[in-house]
Design a protein around this motif. Structure first.
Motif, PDB file in Angstrom:
ATOM      1  N   TRP A   1       5.906  -1.862 -13.925  1.00 49.75           N
ATOM      2  CA  TRP A   1       7.029  -0.641 -14.350  1.00 49.75           C
ATOM      3  C   TRP A   1       6.897   0.446 -13.495  1.00 49.75           C
ATOM      4  O   TRP A   1       7.979   1.240 -13.222  1.00 49.75           O
ATOM      5  CB  TRP A   1       6.630  -0.413 -15.903  1.00 49.75           C
ATOM      6  N   LEU A   2       5.668   0.546 -12.748  1.00 50.36           N
ATOM      7  CA  LEU A   2       5.538   1.916 -11.971  1.00 50.36           C
ATOM      8  C   LEU A   2       6.445   1.459 -10.813  1.00 50.36           C
ATOM      9  O   LEU A   2       7.193   2.340 -10.260  1.00 50.36           O
ATOM     10  CB  LEU A   2       4.257   2.294 -11.857  1.00 50.36           C
ATOM     11  N   VAL A   3       6.228   0.361 -10.364  1.00 47.93           N
ATOM     12  CA  VAL A   3       6.966  -0.178  -9.090  1.00 47.93           C
ATOM     13  C   VAL A   3       8.382  -0.257  -9.093  1.00 47.93           C
ATOM     14  O   VAL A   3       8.912   0.289  -8.711  1.00 47.93           O
ATOM     15  CB  VAL A   3       6.201  -1.524  -8.579  1.00 47.93           C
ATOM     16  N   ARG A   4       8.804  -0.795 -10.354  1.00 45.32           N
ATOM     17  CA  ARG A   4      10.109  -1.101 -10.348  1.00 45.32           C
ATOM     18  C   ARG A   4      11.040   0.159 -10.973  1.00 45.32           C
ATOM     19  O   ARG A   4      12.103   0.636 -10.478  1.00 45.32           O
ATOM     20  CB  ARG A   4      10.397  -2.399 -11.268  1.00 45.32           C
ATOM     21  N   LEU A   5      10.527   0.674 -12.145  1.00 47.34           N
ATOM     22  CA  LEU A   5      11.363   1.605 -13.093  1.00 47.34           C
ATOM     23  C   LEU A   5      11.157   2.856 -12.281  1.00 47.34           C
ATOM     24  O   LEU A   5      12.017   3.724 -12.160  1.00 47.34           O
ATOM     25  CB  LEU A   5      10.932   1.744 -14.312  1.00 47.34           C
ATOM     26  N   TYR A   6       9.937   3.465 -11.880  1.00 38.36           N
ATOM     27  CA  TYR A   6       9.393   4.665 -11.299  1.00 38.36           C
ATOM     28  C   TYR A   6       9.910   4.832  -9.955  1.00 38.36           C
ATOM     29  O   TYR A   6      10.556   5.845  -9.485  1.00 38.36           O
ATOM     30  CB  TYR A   6       8.006   5.296 -11.698  1.00 38.36           C
ATOM     31  N   MET A   7       9.426   3.793  -9.159  1.00 43.20           N
ATOM     32  CA  MET A   7       9.696   3.956  -7.639  1.00 43.20           C
ATOM     33  C   MET A   7      10.967   3.349  -7.062  1.00 43.20           C
ATOM     34  O   MET A   7      11.559   3.407  -5.945  1.00 43.20           O
ATOM     35  CB  MET A   7       8.417   3.445  -6.867  1.00 43.20           C
TER      36      MET A   7
ATOM     37  N   TRP B   1       1.062  -1.246  -0.067  1.00 45.46           N
ATOM     38  CA  TRP B   1       0.013  -0.155  -0.037  1.00 45.46           C
ATOM     39  C   TRP B   1       0.887   1.185   0.034  1.00 45.46           C
ATOM     40  O   TRP B   1       1.740   1.174   0.941  1.00 45.46           O
ATOM     41  CB  TRP B   1      -0.934   0.010   1.339  1.00 45.46           C
ATOM     42  N   TRP B   2       0.610   2.089  -0.878  1.00 44.02           N
ATOM     43  CA  TRP B   2       1.607   3.476  -0.963  1.00 44.02           C
ATOM     44  C   TRP B   2       3.010   2.941  -1.242  1.00 44.02           C
ATOM     45  O   TRP B   2       3.811   3.690  -0.613  1.00 44.02           O
ATOM     46  CB  TRP B   2       1.425   4.449   0.076  1.00 44.02           C
ATOM     47  N   PHE B   3       3.286   1.647  -2.038  1.00 43.16           N
ATOM     48  CA  PHE B   3       4.493   1.355  -2.330  1.00 43.16           C
ATOM     49  C   PHE B   3       5.136   0.936  -0.988  1.00 43.16           C
ATOM     50  O   PHE B   3       6.639   1.153  -0.956  1.00 43.16           O
ATOM     51  CB  PHE B   3       5.325   2.214  -2.963  1.00 43.16           C
ATOM     52  N   ASN B   4       4.501   0.552  -0.025  1.00 39.84           N
ATOM     53  CA  ASN B   4       5.297   0.106   1.236  1.00 39.84           C
ATOM     54  C   ASN B   4       4.561  -1.049   2.036  1.00 39.84           C
ATOM     55  O   ASN B   4       3.541  -1.515   1.494  1.00 39.84           O
ATOM     56  CB  ASN B   4       5.334   1.293   2.326  1.00 39.84           C
ATOM     57  N   PHE B   5       4.839  -1.352   3.171  1.00 41.64           N
ATOM     58  CA  PHE B   5       4.391  -2.283   3.886  1.00 41.64           C
ATOM     59  C   PHE B   5       2.981  -1.845   4.476  1.00 41.64           C
ATOM     60  O   PHE B   5       3.079  -0.879   4.729  1.00 41.64           O
ATOM     61  CB  PHE B   5       5.219  -2.841   5.030  1.00 41.64           C
ATOM     62  N   PRO B   6       2.159  -2.673   4.747  1.00 46.50           N
ATOM     63  CA  PRO B   6       0.948  -2.216   5.613  1.00 46.50           C
ATOM     64  C   PRO B   6       1.416  -1.801   7.053  1.00 46.50           C
ATOM     65  O   PRO B   6       2.331  -2.472   7.547  1.00 46.50           O
ATOM     66  CB  PRO B   6       0.110  -3.495   5.747  1.00 46.50           C
TER      67      PRO B   6
ATOM     68  N   ASP C   1      11.255  -0.103  -6.826  1.00 49.72           N
ATOM     69  CA  ASP C   1      10.938  -1.452  -6.025  1.00 49.72           C
ATOM     70  C   ASP C   1      11.290  -1.171  -4.460  1.00 49.72           C
ATOM     71  O   ASP C   1      12.055  -2.100  -3.900  1.00 49.72           O
ATOM     72  CB  ASP C   1      11.615  -2.503  -6.597  1.00 49.72           C
ATOM     73  N   PRO C   2      10.775  -0.022  -3.695  1.00 48.31           N
ATOM     74  CA  PRO C   2      11.326  -0.017  -2.530  1.00 48.31           C
ATOM     75  C   PRO C   2      11.049  -1.229  -1.504  1.00 48.31           C
ATOM     76  O   PRO C   2      11.813  -1.452  -0.802  1.00 48.31           O
ATOM     77  CB  PRO C   2      10.396   1.194  -2.155  1.00 48.31           C
ATOM     78  N   VAL C   3       9.967  -1.930  -1.680  1.00 52.79           N
ATOM     79  CA  VAL C   3       9.580  -3.056  -0.649  1.00 52.79           C
ATOM     80  C   VAL C   3      10.732  -4.136  -0.726  1.00 52.79           C
ATOM     81  O   VAL C   3      11.463  -4.603   0.178  1.00 52.79           O
ATOM     82  CB  VAL C   3       8.292  -3.458  -0.800  1.00 52.79           C
ATOM     83  N   ARG C   4      10.934  -4.412  -1.876  1.00 50.49           N
ATOM     84  CA  ARG C   4      12.350  -5.333  -2.168  1.00 50.49           C
ATOM     85  C   ARG C   4      13.559  -4.754  -1.790  1.00 50.49           C
ATOM     86  O   ARG C   4      14.156  -5.602  -1.187  1.00 50.49           O
ATOM     87  CB  ARG C   4      12.223  -5.334  -3.831  1.00 50.49           C
ATOM     88  N   ARG C   5      13.819  -3.428  -1.722  1.00 51.79           N
ATOM     89  CA  ARG C   5      15.114  -3.187  -1.458  1.00 51.79           C
ATOM     90  C   ARG C   5      14.890  -3.226   0.230  1.00 51.79           C
ATOM     91  O   ARG C   5      16.114  -3.706   0.666  1.00 51.79           O
ATOM     92  CB  ARG C   5      15.161  -1.631  -2.170  1.00 51.79           C
ATOM     93  N   LEU C   6      13.750  -2.805   0.872  1.00 53.11           N
ATOM     94  CA  LEU C   6      13.886  -2.764   2.236  1.00 53.11           C
ATOM     95  C   LEU C   6      13.964  -4.316   2.826  1.00 53.11           C
ATOM     96  O   LEU C   6      14.877  -4.460   3.712  1.00 53.11           O
ATOM     97  CB  LEU C   6      12.538  -2.362   2.740  1.00 53.11           C
TER      98      LEU C   6
ATOM     99  N   SER D   1       5.392 -11.176  -6.752  1.00 57.21           N
ATOM    100  CA  SER D   1       4.564 -10.011  -6.816  1.00 57.21           C
ATOM    101  C   SER D   1       3.587 -10.155  -7.921  1.00 57.21           C
ATOM    102  O   SER D   1       4.029 -10.599  -8.878  1.00 57.21           O
ATOM    103  CB  SER D   1       5.193  -8.703  -7.015  1.00 57.21           C
ATOM    104  N   LEU D   2       2.325 -10.237  -7.563  1.00 55.36           N
ATOM    105  CA  LEU D   2       1.230  -9.741  -8.554  1.00 55.36           C
ATOM    106  C   LEU D   2       0.880  -8.421  -8.715  1.00 55.36           C
ATOM    107  O   LEU D   2       0.368  -7.969  -7.657  1.00 55.36           O
ATOM    108  CB  LEU D   2      -0.126 -10.652  -8.253  1.00 55.36           C
ATOM    109  N   HIS D   3       1.556  -7.856  -9.681  1.00 59.24           N
ATOM    110  CA  HIS D   3       1.403  -6.372 -10.098  1.00 59.24           C
ATOM    111  C   HIS D   3      -0.117  -6.100 -10.668  1.00 59.24           C
ATOM    112  O   HIS D   3      -0.703  -6.841 -11.189  1.00 59.24           O
ATOM    113  CB  HIS D   3       2.368  -5.942 -10.804  1.00 59.24           C
ATOM    114  N   ASP D   4      -0.395  -4.936 -10.764  1.00 60.29           N
ATOM    115  CA  ASP D   4      -1.447  -4.292 -11.255  1.00 60.29           C
ATOM    116  C   ASP D   4      -3.015  -5.099 -10.655  1.00 60.29           C
ATOM    117  O   ASP D   4      -3.830  -5.526 -11.264  1.00 60.29           O
ATOM    118  CB  ASP D   4      -1.638  -4.629 -12.531  1.00 60.29           C
ATOM    119  N   MET D   5      -2.898  -5.407  -9.241  1.00 59.76           N
ATOM    120  CA  MET D   5      -3.872  -6.425  -8.838  1.00 59.76           C
ATOM    121  C   MET D   5      -5.321  -5.766  -8.956  1.00 59.76           C
ATOM    122  O   MET D   5      -6.335  -6.606  -8.902  1.00 59.76           O
ATOM    123  CB  MET D   5      -3.465  -6.316  -7.077  1.00 59.76           C
ATOM    124  N   ASP D   6      -5.752  -4.577  -8.815  1.00 62.11           N
ATOM    125  CA  ASP D   6      -6.783  -3.678  -9.039  1.00 62.11           C
ATOM    126  C   ASP D   6      -7.384  -4.255 -10.314  1.00 62.11           C
ATOM    127  O   ASP D   6      -8.515  -4.020 -10.371  1.00 62.11           O
ATOM    128  CB  ASP D   6      -6.689  -2.415  -8.646  1.00 62.11           C
TER     129      ASP D   6
END
Length: 197
Positions: A138-144, A86-91, A146-151, A170-175
């Motif tokens: 691409w938004l998670v990996r290229l733009y952001m 959520w918001w490119f981070n952990f709950p 991949d902050p959760v993976r890095r953490l 990861s399952l991206h674009d879940m919505d």
């Protein structure tokens, strides 16, 4: 292998809950022992208390408020986290789990010379994250970046253990994921976890 399977989602009928069920079934079918820690169902309080933060550098650090979960972590050979991003981070509940349970004397110790921390979860052989994002890959990996993976990989895994097997699925674009895409992801989860020896 004894696996601590940590679920961080408030809804019992969520896709994350389906992933956790699939993970548990695949692991148990391969002969592993699974300890499911559903943070919401077990009413885990993610708030680091004033006393906990105030005593962070005390030796020994007082983990009595989360002693039961610390015991479960210490009994595990592997960790699998199931959660949405959520918001490119952990709950928040999972972030609080790391804050309160991955504490000094449990996950790491402070180097007496200062600065560095010494890993204490050396018995943990694998750390897997099974997650979803509402955004496309691409938004998670290229733009952001991949902050959760890095953490998880560069922070938590590297600072708390040495040489463990890290994987993130990861399952991206879940919505916008179709039923077929969700079923295919559950098949990937099953295949990944069935290969653990």
């Amino acid at each position: 292998m004894r696996i601590l399977l940590v679920l961080a989602h408030p809804l019992e009928d969520s896709f994350a809950a389906s992933v956790a069920r699939t993970a548990r079934e695949a692991l148990e079918a391969s002969g592993h022992v699974v300890d499911l820690l559903d943070l919401y169902a077990e009413n885990f309080d993610p708030r680091l208390s004033k006393a906990e933060r105030g005593s962070y550098f005390d030796i020994p650090y007082d983990t009595s408020a989360v002693a039961d979960i610390v015991a479960r972590l210490k009994a595990a050979d592997g960790l699998i986290f199931v959660f949405p991003q959520w918001w490119f981070n952990f709950p928040a509940v999972l972030k609080g789990f790391f804050d309160r349970v991955f504490a000094p004397g449990v996950a790491f110790s402070h180097d007496a010379a200062g600065g560095r921390i010494v890993p204490q979860l050396t018995h943990i052989r694998l750390l897997y994250a099974l997650t979803t994002t509402g955004s496309p890959w691409w938004l998670v990996r290229l733009y952001m970046g991949d902050p959760v993976r890095r953490l998880l990989k560069r922070g938590i895994a590297a600072f708390c253990s040495k040489g463990l097997n890290f994987r993130m699925l990861s399952l991206h674009d879940m919505d916008r994921a179709t039923d077929a895409k969700r079923r295919a992801h559950l098949d990937r989860v099953r295949k990944l976890l069935s290969a653990i020896r």
